[in-house]
Design an enzyme around this catalytic site. Structure first.
Site, short mmCIF file in Angstrom:
data_model
loop_
_atom_site.label_atom_id
_atom_site.label_comp_id
_atom_site.label_asym_id
_atom_site.label_seq_id
_atom_site.Cartn_x
_atom_site.Cartn_y
_atom_site.Cartn_z
N LYS A 41 6.03 4.48 3.93
CA LYS A 41 4.78 5.06 4.46
C LYS A 41 3.95 3.97 5.15
O LYS A 41 4.19 2.78 4.95
CB LYS A 41 3.98 5.69 3.32
N ARG A 135 -4.70 12.56 -8.98
CA ARG A 135 -4.75 12.60 -7.52
C ARG A 135 -4.15 13.93 -7.06
O ARG A 135 -4.87 14.89 -6.88
CB ARG A 135 -4.02 11.37 -6.97
N HIS A 165 3.36 10.36 -10.83
CA HIS A 165 3.02 9.01 -10.33
C HIS A 165 2.13 8.34 -11.38
O HIS A 165 1.24 8.96 -11.93
CB HIS A 165 2.29 9.14 -8.99
N ARG A 218 10.96 5.20 -6.62
CA ARG A 218 10.29 5.10 -5.32
C ARG A 218 9.82 3.65 -5.18
O ARG A 218 8.78 3.26 -5.71
CB ARG A 218 9.11 6.09 -5.27
N TYR A 264 -20.51 -16.27 16.84
CA TYR A 264 -21.68 -15.38 16.84
C TYR A 264 -22.64 -15.69 15.71
O TYR A 264 -22.22 -15.98 14.57
CB TYR A 264 -21.22 -13.93 16.68
N CYS A 310 -14.38 -13.17 15.29
CA CYS A 310 -14.71 -12.27 16.40
C CYS A 310 -13.63 -11.20 16.52
O CYS A 310 -12.66 -11.20 15.78
CB CYS A 310 -14.80 -13.05 17.71
N MET A 311 -13.78 -10.30 17.48
CA MET A 311 -12.81 -9.22 17.65
C MET A 311 -11.42 -9.76 17.98
O MET A 311 -10.41 -9.26 17.47
CB MET A 311 -13.27 -8.26 18.76
N ASP A 312 -11.35 -10.79 18.83
CA ASP A 312 -10.07 -11.26 19.34
C ASP A 312 -9.80 -12.73 19.06
O ASP A 312 -8.74 -13.24 19.42
CB ASP A 312 -10.03 -11.08 20.87
C1 LIG Z 1 2.96 4.58 -2.41
C2 LIG Z 1 3.62 5.32 -3.51
C3 LIG Z 1 4.71 4.76 -4.19
C4 LIG Z 1 5.15 3.32 -4.01
O1 LIG Z 1 4.33 2.49 -4.82
P1 LIG Z 1 4.58 0.90 -4.88
O2 LIG Z 1 3.60 0.44 -5.87
O3 LIG Z 1 4.29 0.40 -3.51
O4 LIG Z 1 5.99 0.70 -5.26
C5 LIG Z 1 5.38 5.56 -5.10
N1 LIG Z 1 4.98 6.83 -5.34
C6 LIG Z 1 3.92 7.38 -4.73
C7 LIG Z 1 3.55 8.78 -5.06
C8 LIG Z 1 3.20 6.66 -3.80
O5 LIG Z 1 2.15 7.20 -3.20
#
Ligand SMILES: *Cc1c(COP(=O)(O)O)cnc(C)c1O
Length: 365
Positions: A41, A135, A165, A218, A264, A310-312
């Site tokens: 992601k 969540r 999760h 995951r 700045y 700064c920005m850049d």
């Molecule tokens: C982002 C995410 C992960 C990965 O988590 P890490 O700590 O980066 O390994 C796993 N499950 C869900 C639902 C997530 O949103």
């Protein structure tokens, strides 16, 4: 289309060998029948979704997890025909698109299925259980059973997976984690049919907890070689190799006299004769203003960012004169993502995600 700075000496280097090594080590750490899903992601935590997905697949990842539907579509467009799970919410209005692309989605509200038109091909769904993250997810056994019945009542929706999760897998204190895990096991046992993919672990849980009895982890942050938290770094089962470094080069080097000011607001004032360098990187590149006072490095020697970013562009103080063109490490080496996170009062995840699309990525294979 984002304009990328290919003609400016500011870039990130992504070592795909490190990503592969981290995946291989985690796969060796997992029971044989547990698959590793690469979490890519947010443009692979800023590392580049397509390149990372290729490397992850070569290293044995069995599929991908993303946060939003567009990330899944980008993988399909790039030719990946692997399993892809969208872990965030997907609107019902995209159900046909999701089914036609054979993307798996997350369900956490039985209303989502009510009145849904006939899916061809069938829609693959993972039911999300909220065991304490607070969540997304169904919050009671009753709600999960109702969802299971709603899915079973349709022959065009496949109950492919169930997951949860963890909120505290990256903490040494395991009490809250154990509570969530126990709750998830109970929910899975109460199902009429066990789906093919039962999963719960993120990087921290996947490295530290036995995954026997589950089907997948995951694997996110640690695929990129970063620890899920500083506190569990000493107890990780293997060494991680960080993949990302952020570099620039000095474009002007000059000597300030006492009383001269920088940037700045003229907030920085030289107190003696001192050498400084201007760097072509700024907050528009994700080198945000809060990096003022952070230490970047040249050949391992730390040098402070002085005045406002700064920005850049930004300015660093040198211990002595350096030639224009000298390479400067913004993130990497002694000023790692973890050190930067401490300076910005955040976590390493945010450090790599912050780097903007204006910064080109160079891959090492
Ligand atoms: C982002 C995410 C992960 C990965 O988590 P890490 O700590 O980066 O390994 C796993 N499950 C869900 C639902 C997530 O949103």
């Amino acid at each position: 289309m984002a304009v990328v700075g290919w003609h400016r000496p500011t870039w990130v280097e992504i070592d795909l060998r490190a990503i592969k090594a981290n995946i291989e080590k985690e796969r060796a750490n997992l029971p044989n029948d547990v698959s590793l899903l690469a979490v890519v992601k947010a443009n692979a935590y800023g590392h580049g979704i397509i390149e990372v997905a290729k490397a992850a697949k070569e290293a044995g990842a069995k599929g991908f997890c993303v946060a939003i539907l567009d990330e899944a579509l980008a993988l399909r467009e790039a030719g990946f025909d692997d399993f892809i799970l969208v872990m965030g919410a997907v609107s019902r209005k995209f159900a046909k698109l999701v089914a036609s692309q054979r993307i798996s989605i997350t369900l956490f509200d039985v209303e989502w299925l009510v009145g849904l038109e006939k899916m061809v091909p069938a829609l693959q769904v993972h039911v999300k259980v909220d065991t304490g993250m607070g969540r997304l997810g169904l919050r009671s056994m009753e709600a999960v059973r109702e969802m299971e019945r709603a899915i079973a009542s349709r022959d065009d929706v496949v109950f492919e997976g169930v997951f949860t999760h963890f909120a505290t897998a990256d903490q040494l204190d395991k009490a809250y984690f154990e509570k969530q895990l126990g709750c998830f096991r109970e929910v899975v046992e109460a199902l009429d049919t066990r789906p093919a993919i039962v999963h719960c672990a993120n990087s921290a849980a996947g490295m530290l907890q036995d995954q026997s009895g589950f089907d997948a982890v995951r694997f996110g942050i640690s695929m990129y070689g970063l620890t899920p938290s500083p506190e569990i770094l000493p107890v990780l089962p293997f060494e991680l190799q960080s993949a990302l470094s952020f570099y620039t080069e000095m474009v002007q080097v000059k000597e300030l006299a006492p009383g001269d000011h920088v940037s700045y607001g003229a907030t920085y004032e030289a107190t003696e004769q001192e050498w400084v360098a201007t760097l072509p990187v700024g907050y528009a590149d994700g080198f945000i203003r809060a990096y003022s006072g952070f230490q970047v490095s040249v050949d391992g020697i730390l040098m402070p960012v002085i005045g406002r970013v700064c920005m850049d562009q930004c300015i660093i103080k040198l211990p002595y004169k350096y030639p224009v063109g000298t390479k400067v490490t913004l993130i990497g080496g002694p000023n790692s993502a973890d050190v930067a996170a401490r300076h910005l009062n955040t976590i390493n995840y945010e450090i790599t995600c912050l780097i903007s699309e204006r910064v080109p990525k160079k891959y090492i294979r």
